[in-house]
Design a protein around this motif. Structure first.
Motif, PDB file in Angstrom:
ATOM      1  N   ARG A 133       0.833  -1.211   0.000  1.00 12.12           N
ATOM      2  CA  ARG A 133       0.000   0.000   0.000  1.00 12.12           C
ATOM      3  C   ARG A 133       0.870   1.265   0.000  1.00 12.12           C
ATOM      4  NH1 ARG A 133      -5.130  -1.305   0.343  1.00 12.12           N
ATOM      5  NH2 ARG A 133      -5.747  -3.309   1.298  1.00 12.12           N
ATOM      6  N   GLN A 163      -5.364   3.551   5.633  1.00 10.09           N
ATOM      7  CA  GLN A 163      -5.417   2.205   5.074  1.00 10.09           C
ATOM      8  C   GLN A 163      -4.993   1.164   6.112  1.00 10.09           C
ATOM      9  OE1 GLN A 163      -4.002   1.627   1.083  1.00 10.09           O
ATOM     10  NE2 GLN A 163      -4.428   3.742   0.497  1.00 10.09           N
ATOM     11  N   GLU A 167      -7.177  -1.880   7.268  1.00 10.69           N
ATOM     12  CA  GLU A 167      -6.637  -3.237   7.220  1.00 10.69           C
ATOM     13  C   GLU A 167      -6.763  -3.919   8.587  1.00 10.69           C
ATOM     14  OE1 GLU A 167      -5.096  -6.155   4.784  1.00 10.69           O
ATOM     15  OE2 GLU A 167      -5.245  -4.063   4.131  1.00 10.69           O
ATOM     16  N   GLN A 173     -11.795  -0.645   2.193  1.00  6.38           N
ATOM     17  CA  GLN A 173     -10.905   0.454   1.831  1.00  6.38           C
ATOM     18  C   GLN A 173     -11.668   1.633   1.233  1.00  6.38           C
ATOM     19  OE1 GLN A 173      -7.651   0.961   2.358  1.00  6.38           O
ATOM     20  NE2 GLN A 173      -7.420  -0.965   3.485  1.00  6.38           N
ATOM     21  N   ARG A 176     -12.522   4.320   3.792  1.00  6.08           N
ATOM     22  CA  ARG A 176     -11.487   4.963   4.612  1.00  6.08           C
ATOM     23  C   ARG A 176     -11.601   6.482   4.599  1.00  6.08           C
ATOM     24  NH1 ARG A 176      -9.081   3.889  -0.263  1.00  6.08           N
ATOM     25  NH2 ARG A 176      -7.657   5.488  -1.094  1.00  6.08           N
TER      26      ARG A 176
END
Length: 414
Positions: A133, A163, A167, A173, A176
């Motif tokens: 990421r 992120q 996670e 995602q 977010r």
């Protein structure tokens, strides 16, 4: 103890002051002349029945307050030293439901459950995904910069912490940015640029709580192999209730998002204003760099405790009920602890900074995750954008009373 060299009306929690700078010269005066100093807090005191607080500026004293919870409570007045002036006492008291503002034994119980998500194994399990990421975030910033400079805060610094939280707890995602928006509204009430009212900040907190509580309810109905299930699926086995999980996510949105984002933003600014350190980092990637970035940035300028009984600190008599402000920004520049503390030195070792708190029961649970995020993003930057340079007039700072925040940092690259 008077400190006559200070400016008239000086208060290190004044958001107008912190929008301009962290008052390091004034902290140095206080450490030398009045390390535990009574500050008559003249602004933003609605909801408190006192007329000020004790400003604690030396490393040793901040650490002492942090590690003696029997003397200094987090719950009596919460950890935030200065609220918006329109807040009501009952709104302050409601924040005791957040782990940051709890005392034992309730804090001990909740922390023992929550720390399941931050074991070394759990954090290591995120590393590969977060490395990918980080590389994707920096590659995206490179692509976006083809037309000129870009804002490092929104393009880079805010993304990996968001992120990582997604996670960690299984937030999709694509959601977010909702967490980003909610957390901004919760902490930006002092900054007129955001035009966030106290009511809007409260509404954002309620929306985030509702989102997290729905996640909790779903995992109870349908357990999965994730941290949310570990925390909430079986309350009678020592897990969190849906309400408690909601307040945990609310805390993550600030403690795991805002603080790491600001550490990364300050770290980039430090590198670009200390080019020798940036060149050294690109060549050697020292393992000590992330800790120095946190010391240098100290994203949380201060938190407070409230004395539970009469005591003494730094030669001053503290009365039961007095508020005590722990100024981490000052402690992390204490020359009694750090050689040449005004030098940004990514090889500094040892580095006993208090950027994650001064130890004790409220020491940051997410320390290892934050250090990992900082390491991963700066490694990706050094690999993909080694020629970064400042653009514009430097960082634009957040107007806040306890956060050392950067809301914009324009950069470009060779």
């Amino acid at each position: 103890m008077p400190c006559p060299a200070l400016p008239e009306g000086f208060d290190a929690t004044d958001p107008d002051l912190l929008q301009d700078r962290v008052p390091y010269p004034e902290f140095a005066m206080l450490r030398q002349t009045a390390p535990v100093w009574w500050c008559p807090q003249r602004r933003g005191v609605t909801g408190f029945d006192d007329e000020g607080y004790w400003a604690v500026t030396r490393h040793a004293d901040v650490k002492y307050v942090s590690t003696h919870p029997e003397l200094f409570s987090s719950g009596l007045n919460t950890a935030v030293i200065r609220f918006n002036e329109h807040i009501r006492r009952e709104q302050i008291d409601a924040q005791r439901l957040i782990m940051l503002n709890m005392d034992a034994p309730e804090h001990t119980r909740v922390r023992q459950i929550v720390q399941r998500g931050f074991t070394p194994r759990a954090v290591r399990g995120l590393e590969a995904a977060l490395r990918d990421r980080a590389r994707a975030i920096v590659a995206g910033a490179l692509a976006a910069s083809a037309d000129g400079d870009f804002d490092f805060v929104t393009r880079v610094a805010c993304e990996l912490p968001l992120q990582a939280i997604a996670e960690l707890i299984g937030v999709p995602q694509e959601d977010r940015l909702r967490i980003f928006d909610w957390s901004n509204k919760m902490i930006a009430y002092d900054d007129p640029e955001y035009a966030v009212t106290q009511e809007a900040g409260l509404q954002a907190a309620m929306e985030l709580l509702g989102y997290a509580m729905n996640m909790s309810a779903e995992r109870k109905r349908c357990p999965a192999r994730d941290i949310v299930t570990q925390l909430v699926a079986a309350e009678d086995q020592g897990n969190l209730s849906s309400d408690e999980f909601g307040f945990f996510v609310l805390l993550l949105a600030v403690a795991g998002n805002e603080t790491t984002r600001n550490a990364i933003s300050h770290g980039m600014h430090a590198f670009l204003t200390h080019p020798g350190q940036w060149e050294l980092y690109k060549r050697t990637r020292p393992a000590t760099a992330a800790e120095e970035i946190v010391r240098w940035a100290t994203p949380v300028v201060s938190f407070q405790r409230t004395a539970t009984r009469d005591t003494e600190l730094g030669g001053q008599k503290i009365s039961a009920g007095d508020r005590v402000g722990m100024f981490y920004s000052s402690a992390n520049h204490d020359p009694e602890v750090f050689e040449d503390p005004e030098r940004f030195d990514i090889t500094r070792d040892p580095n006993p900074h208090l950027g994650f708190g001064g130890g004790g029961p409220h020491f940051c649970l997410g320390r290892s995750l934050a250090v990992m995020e900082i390491d991963l993003i700066f490694n990706a930057l050094a690999d993909t954008l080694p020629g970064l340079r400042l653009a514009g007039d430097g960082p634009r700072r957040l107007r806040a009373s306890w956060l050392n925040g950067i809301k914009e940092l324009r950069v470009s690259h060779d």
